[in-house]
Design a protein around this motif. Sequence first.
Motif, mmCIF file in Angstrom:
data_model
loop_
_atom_site.group_PDB
_atom_site.id
_atom_site.type_symbol
_atom_site.label_atom_id
_atom_site.label_comp_id
_atom_site.label_asym_id
_atom_site.label_seq_id
_atom_site.Cartn_x
_atom_site.Cartn_y
_atom_site.Cartn_z
ATOM 1 N N GLY A 19 0.870 -1.064 -0.051
ATOM 2 C CA GLY A 19 -0.259 -0.114 0.020
ATOM 3 C C GLY A 19 0.774 1.379 0.102
ATOM 4 N N GLY A 20 0.328 2.481 -0.367
ATOM 5 C CA GLY A 20 1.018 3.630 -0.513
ATOM 6 C C GLY A 20 1.287 3.992 0.967
ATOM 7 N N ILE A 24 7.340 7.676 2.968
ATOM 8 C CA ILE A 24 8.499 6.723 3.109
ATOM 9 C C ILE A 24 8.126 5.691 1.822
ATOM 10 C CG2 ILE A 24 8.847 6.716 5.671
ATOM 11 C CD1 ILE A 24 7.049 4.114 5.732
ATOM 12 N N ASN A 72 -0.175 6.504 -5.665
ATOM 13 C CA ASN A 72 -1.329 6.624 -4.658
ATOM 14 C C ASN A 72 -1.748 8.184 -4.644
ATOM 15 O OD1 ASN A 72 -2.189 7.772 -1.883
ATOM 16 N ND2 ASN A 72 -2.444 5.796 -1.690
ATOM 17 N N GLU A 100 -3.878 3.561 -6.792
ATOM 18 C CA GLU A 100 -4.374 3.504 -5.490
ATOM 19 C C GLU A 100 -5.158 4.755 -5.043
ATOM 20 O OE1 GLU A 100 -3.224 1.334 -1.176
ATOM 21 O OE2 GLU A 100 -1.935 3.262 -1.962
ATOM 22 N N LYS A 123 -9.039 2.142 -1.884
ATOM 23 C CA LYS A 123 -9.038 1.528 -0.700
ATOM 24 C C LYS A 123 -9.948 2.002 0.500
ATOM 25 C CE LYS A 123 -5.107 2.318 1.436
ATOM 26 N NZ LYS A 123 -3.685 2.349 1.636
ATOM 27 N N VAL A 144 -9.636 -2.400 4.330
ATOM 28 C CA VAL A 144 -8.737 -2.651 5.205
ATOM 29 C C VAL A 144 -9.487 -2.541 6.625
ATOM 30 C CG1 VAL A 144 -6.711 -1.658 4.183
ATOM 31 C CG2 VAL A 144 -8.356 -0.070 5.242
ATOM 32 N N GLU A 147 -7.136 -3.396 12.217
ATOM 33 C CA GLU A 147 -5.837 -3.646 12.570
ATOM 34 C C GLU A 147 -4.889 -2.699 11.888
ATOM 35 O OE1 GLU A 147 -7.832 -5.608 11.024
ATOM 36 O OE2 GLU A 147 -7.569 -7.850 11.677
ATOM 37 N N CYS A 148 -5.225 -2.168 10.908
ATOM 38 C CA CYS A 148 -4.411 -1.670 9.850
ATOM 39 C C CYS A 148 -3.584 -0.183 10.210
ATOM 40 C CB CYS A 148 -4.871 -1.132 8.421
ATOM 41 S SG CYS A 148 -5.809 0.311 8.429
ATOM 42 N N GLY A 178 -4.881 -4.860 6.028
ATOM 43 C CA GLY A 178 -4.852 -4.783 7.541
ATOM 44 C C GLY A 178 -4.669 -5.724 8.474
ATOM 45 N N GLY A 179 -3.304 -5.936 8.905
ATOM 46 C CA GLY A 179 -2.990 -6.905 9.875
ATOM 47 C C GLY A 179 -2.329 -8.132 9.161
ATOM 48 N N PHE A 180 -2.057 -7.929 7.666
ATOM 49 C CA PHE A 180 -1.433 -9.142 6.990
ATOM 50 C C PHE A 180 -0.096 -8.820 6.931
ATOM 51 C CE2 PHE A 180 -5.764 -9.090 5.488
ATOM 52 C CZ PHE A 180 -6.098 -10.139 5.765
ATOM 53 N N GLY A 200 1.250 -2.847 4.429
ATOM 54 C CA GLY A 200 1.996 -1.763 4.686
ATOM 55 C C GLY A 200 3.015 -1.579 5.632
ATOM 56 N N MET A 204 7.453 -1.602 5.683
ATOM 57 C CA MET A 204 8.073 -0.518 6.666
ATOM 58 C C MET A 204 9.395 -0.984 7.058
ATOM 59 S SD MET A 204 6.179 2.281 8.402
ATOM 60 C CE MET A 204 5.035 1.307 9.294
ATOM 61 N N PHE A 274 10.770 8.475 11.211
ATOM 62 C CA PHE A 274 11.569 8.047 9.964
ATOM 63 C C PHE A 274 12.868 8.832 9.735
ATOM 64 C CE2 PHE A 274 6.779 8.151 8.623
ATOM 65 C CZ PHE A 274 6.472 6.613 8.940
ATOM 66 N N VAL A 286 1.238 2.949 12.278
ATOM 67 C CA VAL A 286 2.018 1.670 12.142
ATOM 68 C C VAL A 286 0.640 0.744 12.589
ATOM 69 C CG1 VAL A 286 2.692 1.605 14.376
ATOM 70 C CG2 VAL A 286 3.776 0.047 12.715
HETATM 71 C C1 LIG Z 1 3.583 4.901 7.977
HETATM 72 C C2 LIG Z 1 2.171 4.587 6.882
HETATM 73 C C3 LIG Z 1 1.949 5.775 6.060
HETATM 74 C C4 LIG Z 1 0.651 5.387 5.068
HETATM 75 N N1 LIG Z 1 0.389 6.277 4.220
HETATM 76 C C5 LIG Z 1 -0.801 6.134 3.603
HETATM 77 C C6 LIG Z 1 -1.105 7.052 2.443
HETATM 78 O O1 LIG Z 1 -0.373 8.274 2.142
HETATM 79 N N2 LIG Z 1 -2.108 6.830 1.690
HETATM 80 C C7 LIG Z 1 -2.897 5.615 2.057
HETATM 81 O O2 LIG Z 1 -3.813 5.417 0.920
HETATM 82 N N3 LIG Z 1 -2.582 4.821 2.730
HETATM 83 C C8 LIG Z 1 -1.520 5.083 3.480
HETATM 84 N N4 LIG Z 1 -1.268 4.046 4.433
HETATM 85 C C9 LIG Z 1 -2.017 2.720 4.586
HETATM 86 C C10 LIG Z 1 -1.404 1.617 3.774
HETATM 87 O O3 LIG Z 1 -1.300 1.862 2.541
HETATM 88 C C11 LIG Z 1 -1.961 0.403 4.056
HETATM 89 O O4 LIG Z 1 -3.542 0.575 3.561
HETATM 90 C C12 LIG Z 1 -1.944 -0.095 5.538
HETATM 91 O O5 LIG Z 1 -0.745 -0.003 6.061
HETATM 92 C C13 LIG Z 1 -2.530 -1.689 5.540
HETATM 93 O O6 LIG Z 1 -2.357 -2.324 6.885
HETATM 94 P P1 LIG Z 1 -1.188 -2.706 7.608
HETATM 95 O O7 LIG Z 1 -0.334 -1.623 8.115
HETATM 96 O O8 LIG Z 1 -1.837 -3.618 8.685
HETATM 97 O O9 LIG Z 1 -0.410 -3.629 6.530
HETATM 98 C C14 LIG Z 1 -0.046 4.291 5.399
HETATM 99 C C15 LIG Z 1 0.304 3.244 6.192
HETATM 100 C C16 LIG Z 1 1.539 3.455 7.113
HETATM 101 C C17 LIG Z 1 1.780 2.520 8.085
#
Ligand SMILES: Cc1cc2nc3c(=O)[nH]c(=O)nc-3n(C[C@H](O)[C@H](O)[C@H](O)COP(=O)(O)O)c2cc1C
Length: 328
Positions: A19-20, A24, A72, A100, A123, A144, A147-148, A178-180, A200, A204, A274, A286
């Motif tokens: 995911g975007g 970072i 994104n 996205e 999304k 999502v 958990e995400c 979300g959570g994977f 996401g 990281m 970061f 996070v």
């Molecule tokens: C540090 C960080 C920055 C994020 N920034 C964006 C963003 O700019 N745009 C967006 O659509 N989602 C953003 N997300 C959400 C992620 O693209 C993704 O949907 C999410 O991390 C998925 O869940 P997970 O963290 O459980 O894997 C961000 C997530 C994180 C952790």
Amino acid sequence: MFQTRITEMFGIRYPIICGGMFWIGRAELVAAVANAGGVGFIVGSTFGENLDALRAEIRKARDLTDGPIGLNINLFPSARPQPIEEWVRIAVEEKIPVVETSGRAPGAIVEALHEGGVKIMHKVPGVRYARTAERLGCDAVAIVGYECGGHPGLEMVTSLVLVPLCADAVDIPVVAGGGFADGRGLAAALALGADAVLMGTRFMATQECYGHPAWKEYMVKATEADTAYVMRSVGNPIRVAKNDLTDKVQEMEARGTTIEELLPVIGGAPNIAFEKGQVENTLVSVGQSMGLIQDVPTVQELFDRIIEQATEARERLDHMLPTKAAKS
Ligand SMILES: Cc1cc2nc3c(=O)[nH]c(=O)nc-3n(C[C@H](O)[C@H](O)[C@H](O)COP(=O)(O)O)c2cc1C
């Protein structure tokens, strides 16, 4: 192996999407994901009005891979106006295969992206928004759960419930987020009816992701209980690393605060985790899957591991199911 409607639509080897991530999710990470057989997204809002820098980042990623580079387009309400139309134009001109979108329904930009040959994965944090995405003509929807990392929904429903509900609710391909964080999660997402998994937080903690080593080390050591869900009371919930500041925000929310009161408290230095590896006095996104992170591999190592684990998970299930021969 693991061919789905998403691998076909996005032209990727594996149903794994990064995911975007604001600030970072840059060329090195997105290119590494493409080289490993998935797709990731450079985030327009990281570059704000500096459109030349965004274009340069996309081209830098292109120099590092022949695979797909996504963009994104963040439609979340923002204090400063965002150059959405310009990002759309850049996506089309740079021949980005998939955008996205997130934050708000992308109705206003669907036609322009499609006319430019760009696929749209919107999304969402809830099933009703997935239906809207389908109605608006989006090509895929990512859902999502609570958990995400980033923005979970107001309704606090987990991925385990949202993904199958979403798969039943729409005909377009569904991406589970979300959570994977590993191959068991990939196998589970596919079993729940998704066509791909989106991560996401896990990405990281990779070598290629931008970020201070101390921040990545923090993620390795932290547990699934070290996140906080804040800002729900003002209609813009985010899941972030738990610290004294999130405790304070939660106290203010419990008392019944306003966005005006919150802004000066939360508005400090958003990117110090970061940049400096500092996890105090900041709201750094996070997800709970941080608890599943034990190391900082390269993206290729992570992909290899995910595919191996997902294959093992499938074989484990196969062994539990009686074969046709055994039944007869
Ligand atoms: C540090 C960080 C920055 C994020 N920034 C964006 C963003 O700019 N745009 C967006 O659509 N989602 C953003 N997300 C959400 C992620 O693209 C993704 O949907 C999410 O991390 C998925 O869940 P997970 O963290 O459980 O894997 C961000 C997530 C994180 C952790």
